[in-house]
Design a protein around this motif. Sequence first.
Motif, short mmCIF file in Angstrom:
data_model
loop_
_atom_site.label_atom_id
_atom_site.label_comp_id
_atom_site.label_asym_id
_atom_site.label_seq_id
_atom_site.Cartn_x
_atom_site.Cartn_y
_atom_site.Cartn_z
N ALA A 191 -16.85 -41.80 13.68
CA ALA A 191 -18.12 -42.03 14.36
C ALA A 191 -18.10 -41.31 15.70
O ALA A 191 -17.11 -41.34 16.41
CB ALA A 191 -18.33 -43.52 14.57
N PRO A 192 -19.21 -40.63 16.05
CA PRO A 192 -19.27 -39.96 17.35
C PRO A 192 -19.37 -40.99 18.48
O PRO A 192 -19.90 -42.08 18.27
CB PRO A 192 -20.55 -39.13 17.27
N ALA A 212 -32.98 -29.78 18.19
CA ALA A 212 -32.85 -31.13 18.74
C ALA A 212 -31.53 -31.73 18.31
O ALA A 212 -30.84 -32.40 19.09
CB ALA A 212 -34.02 -31.99 18.29
N GLY A 213 -31.14 -31.48 17.07
CA GLY A 213 -29.86 -31.99 16.57
C GLY A 213 -28.69 -31.44 17.37
O GLY A 213 -27.76 -32.16 17.72
N ALA A 218 -37.26 -36.30 16.33
CA ALA A 218 -36.07 -35.65 15.79
C ALA A 218 -34.83 -36.11 16.54
O ALA A 218 -33.80 -36.41 15.96
CB ALA A 218 -36.22 -34.15 15.90
N LEU A 219 -34.95 -36.17 17.88
CA LEU A 219 -33.83 -36.61 18.70
C LEU A 219 -33.40 -38.02 18.32
O LEU A 219 -32.23 -38.31 18.09
CB LEU A 219 -34.25 -36.60 20.18
N GLY A 227 -15.95 -34.68 13.88
CA GLY A 227 -16.49 -34.25 12.59
C GLY A 227 -16.22 -35.24 11.47
O GLY A 227 -16.77 -35.11 10.39
N SER A 284 -26.40 -40.28 13.60
CA SER A 284 -25.00 -40.10 13.92
C SER A 284 -24.39 -41.40 14.41
O SER A 284 -23.23 -41.67 14.18
CB SER A 284 -24.82 -38.99 14.95
N GLY A 285 -25.20 -42.20 15.10
CA GLY A 285 -24.65 -43.44 15.64
C GLY A 285 -24.26 -44.43 14.56
O GLY A 285 -23.29 -45.16 14.72
N LEU A 295 -40.27 -33.59 18.59
CA LEU A 295 -38.98 -33.38 19.23
C LEU A 295 -38.29 -34.71 19.49
O LEU A 295 -37.13 -34.92 19.18
CB LEU A 295 -39.20 -32.63 20.55
N GLN A 320 -16.33 -32.52 5.11
CA GLN A 320 -16.87 -33.26 6.25
C GLN A 320 -18.30 -33.70 5.99
O GLN A 320 -18.65 -34.86 6.15
CB GLN A 320 -16.84 -32.38 7.50
N VAL A 340 -28.80 -30.30 20.46
CA VAL A 340 -28.81 -30.91 21.79
C VAL A 340 -28.22 -32.32 21.70
O VAL A 340 -27.39 -32.72 22.53
CB VAL A 340 -30.24 -30.96 22.36
N GLY A 341 -28.60 -33.05 20.65
CA GLY A 341 -28.06 -34.40 20.47
C GLY A 341 -26.54 -34.37 20.33
O GLY A 341 -25.82 -35.14 20.98
N CYS A 363 -31.96 -38.13 14.89
CA CYS A 363 -30.63 -37.55 14.85
C CYS A 363 -29.61 -38.50 15.42
O CYS A 363 -28.59 -38.78 14.81
CB CYS A 363 -30.64 -36.24 15.63
N SER A 388 -23.71 -43.66 11.30
CA SER A 388 -23.43 -42.92 10.07
C SER A 388 -22.56 -43.68 9.08
O SER A 388 -22.75 -43.57 7.89
CB SER A 388 -22.75 -41.60 10.42
N VAL A 440 -37.21 -26.90 15.20
CA VAL A 440 -37.19 -27.99 16.19
C VAL A 440 -36.10 -29.01 15.85
O VAL A 440 -35.33 -29.42 16.72
CB VAL A 440 -38.57 -28.67 16.27
N VAL A 441 -36.01 -29.39 14.58
CA VAL A 441 -35.04 -30.41 14.22
C VAL A 441 -33.60 -29.94 14.45
O VAL A 441 -32.82 -30.64 15.09
CB VAL A 441 -35.26 -30.89 12.76
#
Lengths: 314, 455
Positions: free
Chosen positions: A71-72, A56-57, B16-17, A68, B24-25, B13, B101, A59-60, B20, B27, A52-53
């Motif tokens: 910052a995204p 979900a990651g 996790a979303l 890479g 990333s936001g 879920l 990375q 999809v995120g 995640c 980081s 799941v993680v």
Amino acid sequence: MRRSSQRSSKSGGAEPAAAGSARIPGRSSVLARLEPHLFYLPALVIYALFMVVPVAGTVGLSLVHWDGWGAPSFAGLANYVAAFRDPLFWQALWHNLVLIPYYVVLPLAIGLVLAAVIEQLKLRGTGFFRFTLFLPYIMPGVLVGVVWRWLLNPVFGLVNEVLALFGVAGPAWLGDFKLALPTVGLIGAWAGYGFCFVVFLAGIQKIPAELYEAARIDGASAVGEFWHVTVPGLRGEMVVVLVANMINALRAFDVIWATTRGGPGRQTTVIASYMVENAFNINRVGYGAALAVILAVVTIALSTATLRLLGERK
Amino acid sequence: MRRWVSVFLGITLIAALVGCSGQSGTSSQPQGGSTQGTTQQSEQGTTSGTEQIKLVFWDTNNSGVLKDVVEQLAAEFEQQHPGVKVEHRGWTTEELQKSLQRAVSSGEGPDIAQINNGESSMGPMVRAGLLVPMDQYDEKYGWSKRIAAGLLARNRYTDDGQTFGTGTLWGVSQTGEIIGFYYNRQIFAENGVSVPTTFDELEAAFETFKQKGVTPIVLGNLDKWPAIHVYGDLQGAYTTLEYLDQLIYHQGNQTWETDDIIVPAQKLQEWVQKGYLMENFAGVGYDDAWKIFANGGGATLLAGSWLSGDLAKAMGENVGFFLMPDRDRPTVHVGGVGLPYGIIKTTKHQDLAAEFINFLVSDRAVELLIANETLPGLPIGDEHIKEGTLSGDLYRAWNYANQTNTVGHYMDWATPTFYDTLTASLQALMAGEMDPEGFARELQRDYAAFLATKQ
């Protein structure tokens, strides 16, 4: 459900051990109701962590632009829109579809015939045949690729040496623009038929021997037995194999990566190799993730449809 | 019960979303904090005894002579600096970038790492503020006095990370690379061919070999990239360094749809049609190809200097090296620098890291590289050049290209996606599936798309 109701009826009884908890009926019934779920909790945690993680990651990630390193930045559905507008994406998807006959039909046919031949003819040394015929399937895809790259090497490979004995100048196979995709398809079929073979072999065992006897009394030939007894008897196995192979065709990667890296040109580029290239080689992580999500959706849709169409009706 | 499970799954879920995206936001910041935590911890751990500093460096030297060279240098550096422990970790080229990375974004990166030039790593890393600028150390150690300016430019980026090839120095390369022809001395002698000094002589030599049934150029292009060097070196005979600099460094609004690109593409197709390239090269892997050459399977092999050690070992005195000869103007030779060593921003020991990098390009390092038949990223003293050996040929060629400023570029540096576009297009060009004009158009399409994202 059945188990938990049994439990609660027990605790309501006169047993002394259960008497204590009977004093707080609410709590005991909660515990009792939770208990069965506790059994699969460890599995659920592992499933969540490793399935799941990451899903979900992914999809995120598919919703951001990210090289890479830095910052995204949020991209919304831009990566998906980009994929649908990308001719290379459609070309790769088309190659996946072209591979379906090679990855699905061919292994199924080969596996079926081999299983029937070995089981019906009751050859001596069945165990040996089972083992050796299954061998390609348990080889890792990368190894399969390396082996075939070597066999198909146009300068010193076995295939072209054999062709040369018959006076045929062999082609470049994996490097040939027209032959590359069929060639990796055939390698995939070689790598995949072992699975079908073993599933069918197991399936044939459960077909009642009386059916074969009856057919023989009715004067059926070996081929007749195959068509009228073996094939209908394996219907369920065929559906399983069909769906599993189709998923393999859609996620085809390792053999292709180990042989052609998607070349020559882009003749053998498939969604999975295009995805890896984007996500890891050219720093388009978000786009690669979007490709992965699309691939997953296509796979789920196609395999569900196949199951609906062919699955056994209850 | 099913509802219960689905609710639970739904919550996981969503969690996790959220987890995640939160990660990333943000980081760069909180993870930077955790870095300090871990490094401090590890330092405390080691300082408990004597004063010990650990310097970690990552590169692509995961096997072979280069691994031995850098580890030997690391050991010598430790001896000169009591209390310093230098830890080396070698990766494959592909793995290094991925691991770096992940490590850098989780704050567990090394102090020093090889950074891929151009847009594949250096550009994004400069923009993300992950590298230490090295101009002050250049002043201190005088790298730009010893290393050719054209080579050092490959490790430069402007501070905003927008322009490649100019501005601040972000890394120093230990090794040099150049593409040219390895040739089989025996096959040349048997067919009465001497090392060509002009482009016409080169083509005449190929024709002679072809007539006598000898493969003129051994090539295996199944792995896609070897053709970059074949086309690139041929293209070098039809172009100028200024034109290539402008393309690679994105200066001066250059386009790929010029004769500099199209004419050599025609020439390459002509060579394929005339049978100058090994038959069925499209189906042969790179490693197989150089082994075929080493076993006497052809007269020449157009490949990079990094093969010299292996070929010298396999062929002994029988192999030599020459550069693509000049046409009407000096040929630009595909080549450049090995991956540069840069300092990762999270390091606690910037100055020491720079000192170690300087040691990696010191005279001692050059001596070790040469002893191991590897090409250093600096000009090579005459005392190291031995007549009639492969390394002698190679070092002379390298010095010549440095003195005449004709070390060109790997074309796949042009854009982040160029490797993919170039290799696929070259395979199509060489198979006759694409014409030279279409080839140039395809390169320009990729290039224009990249330039559009920069504005």
